[in-house]
Design a protein around this motif. Sequence first.
Motif, PDB file in Angstrom:
ATOM      1  N   UNK A 167       8.802  -7.579  42.653  1.00 45.20           N
ATOM      2  CA  UNK A 167       8.560  -6.400  41.809  1.00 45.20           C
ATOM      3  C   UNK A 167       7.734  -6.775  40.576  1.00 45.20           C
ATOM      4  N   UNK A 168       8.034  -7.939  39.987  1.00 51.51           N
ATOM      5  CA  UNK A 168       7.282  -8.402  38.815  1.00 51.51           C
ATOM      6  C   UNK A 168       5.817  -8.630  39.158  1.00 51.51           C
ATOM      7  N   UNK A 169       5.572  -9.208  40.336  1.00 48.85           N
ATOM      8  CA  UNK A 169       4.191  -9.460  40.773  1.00 48.85           C
ATOM      9  C   UNK A 169       3.441  -8.149  40.924  1.00 48.85           C
ATOM     10  N   UNK A 170       4.112  -7.134  41.521  1.00 49.29           N
ATOM     11  CA  UNK A 170       3.468  -5.828  41.675  1.00 49.29           C
ATOM     12  C   UNK A 170       3.159  -5.209  40.306  1.00 49.29           C
ATOM     13  N   UNK A 176      -9.651  -1.224  34.441  1.00 46.92           N
ATOM     14  CA  UNK A 176     -10.148   0.157  34.390  1.00 46.92           C
ATOM     15  C   UNK A 176     -10.408   0.587  32.951  1.00 46.92           C
ATOM     16  N   UNK A 177      -9.505   0.206  32.048  1.00 47.00           N
ATOM     17  CA  UNK A 177      -9.677   0.561  30.636  1.00 47.00           C
ATOM     18  C   UNK A 177     -10.952  -0.054  30.068  1.00 47.00           C
ATOM     19  N   UNK A 227      -3.787   7.114  40.457  1.00 47.02           N
ATOM     20  CA  UNK A 227      -3.795   6.585  41.818  1.00 47.02           C
ATOM     21  C   UNK A 227      -3.162   5.207  41.894  1.00 47.02           C
ATOM     22  N   UNK A 228      -3.382   4.382  40.877  1.00 54.03           N
ATOM     23  CA  UNK A 228      -2.858   3.007  40.888  1.00 54.03           C
ATOM     24  C   UNK A 228      -1.396   2.970  40.469  1.00 54.03           C
ATOM     25  N   UNK A 229      -1.048   3.742  39.432  1.00 52.20           N
ATOM     26  CA  UNK A 229       0.314   3.721  38.887  1.00 52.20           C
ATOM     27  C   UNK A 229       0.986   5.074  39.084  1.00 52.20           C
ATOM     28  N   UNK A 277      -0.534  -4.262  38.827  1.00 54.46           N
ATOM     29  CA  UNK A 277      -0.898  -2.932  38.322  1.00 54.46           C
ATOM     30  C   UNK A 277      -1.439  -3.008  36.905  1.00 54.46           C
ATOM     31  N   UNK A 278      -0.826  -3.866  36.070  1.00 50.29           N
ATOM     32  CA  UNK A 278      -1.303  -3.996  34.689  1.00 50.29           C
ATOM     33  C   UNK A 278      -2.718  -4.560  34.642  1.00 50.29           C
ATOM     34  N   UNK A 279      -3.009  -5.496  35.544  1.00 45.11           N
ATOM     35  CA  UNK A 279      -4.365  -6.067  35.601  1.00 45.11           C
ATOM     36  C   UNK A 279      -5.372  -4.981  35.964  1.00 45.11           C
ATOM     37  N   UNK A 280      -5.031  -4.187  37.008  1.00 43.84           N
ATOM     38  CA  UNK A 280      -5.930  -3.105  37.413  1.00 43.84           C
ATOM     39  C   UNK A 280      -6.130  -2.104  36.272  1.00 43.84           C
TER      40      UNK A 280
END
Length: 280
Positions: free
Chosen positions: A180-183, A194-195, A244-246, A187-190
């Motif tokens: 779960x931490x890896x996921x 994007x930001x 879409x990502x989160x 998501x935070x990287x994506x």
Amino acid sequence: MILVDKDIKQLISNGAFTSIEKSPQKQTAIYDGNNDCVTNIGYDLRTASFCYHGKMVETVELRPGESVFVQSQETIVFDSSTIGKVILKNSRIRMGLTMDAPIYQPGHITNIYFRITNISSNIITLSRGEKYVMLIFEQLDNDPDTPYSGAFQKEFSFMGLADYKSAYMEQIQSLDGKVSDIHDIEKRIYTTVITIMTVLIAVFTLLNVNTSLASSTASSIDFIKYNLVTLGAVSFLALLMDELINRQTSKNHKLWWIPAMCFFVVIALIVFGYIIGKPM
């Protein structure tokens, strides 16, 4: 010494004349055995049922990467000098299945249980009565001092993880937490990428738009409209990608007012311009 076909047929006979409850446990026996399942060096076990998602079923459509526990129709009594080895049949290996099973120890009375995993890229249907493994009987040179008396003695119905589930539960939960931490990190990287891309796109687009407008005869209203359209479009795309990502963890639901307000002001300026008779 590995028992051969004539020996294995005798084991079936041993199980045909006594019940499991009255078995003397001094001779190896196959209960509910069938001579048609005897091979030259083993016995092909027939499937009774599958433990799939906590339920006992007779048919399973095993998806790629999934595992299922299998229970044999036969019940085996191992005497004090015989062990059992479960081997996956060659035809099942070629289907894309793998198998895990213990060595059955002297003195063990049980149905045979093993775990089958689908490592192919296709769904494989498993059915009651099918033969997936072969049981090999091997006699020891000497009897052990202590026959088997573990938690799975006389396991005539599947006991699941039983006593060792709690021993590994903490590790299982720890692994689930790490996954779960890896996921979350992914998501935070994506989201960060994007930001950054959104900021860069917005800056370069605004510079390009304003440079073009500055070199023309555009009015201040035109500057406002084009900048608001650019800001609205960029913020809309950024928020859409974040959703879409989160999908489950996104906290930017309330920021949709930004592109909505930008487009609303632009439309209001255009409508107002036509009302006063001069497009804006």
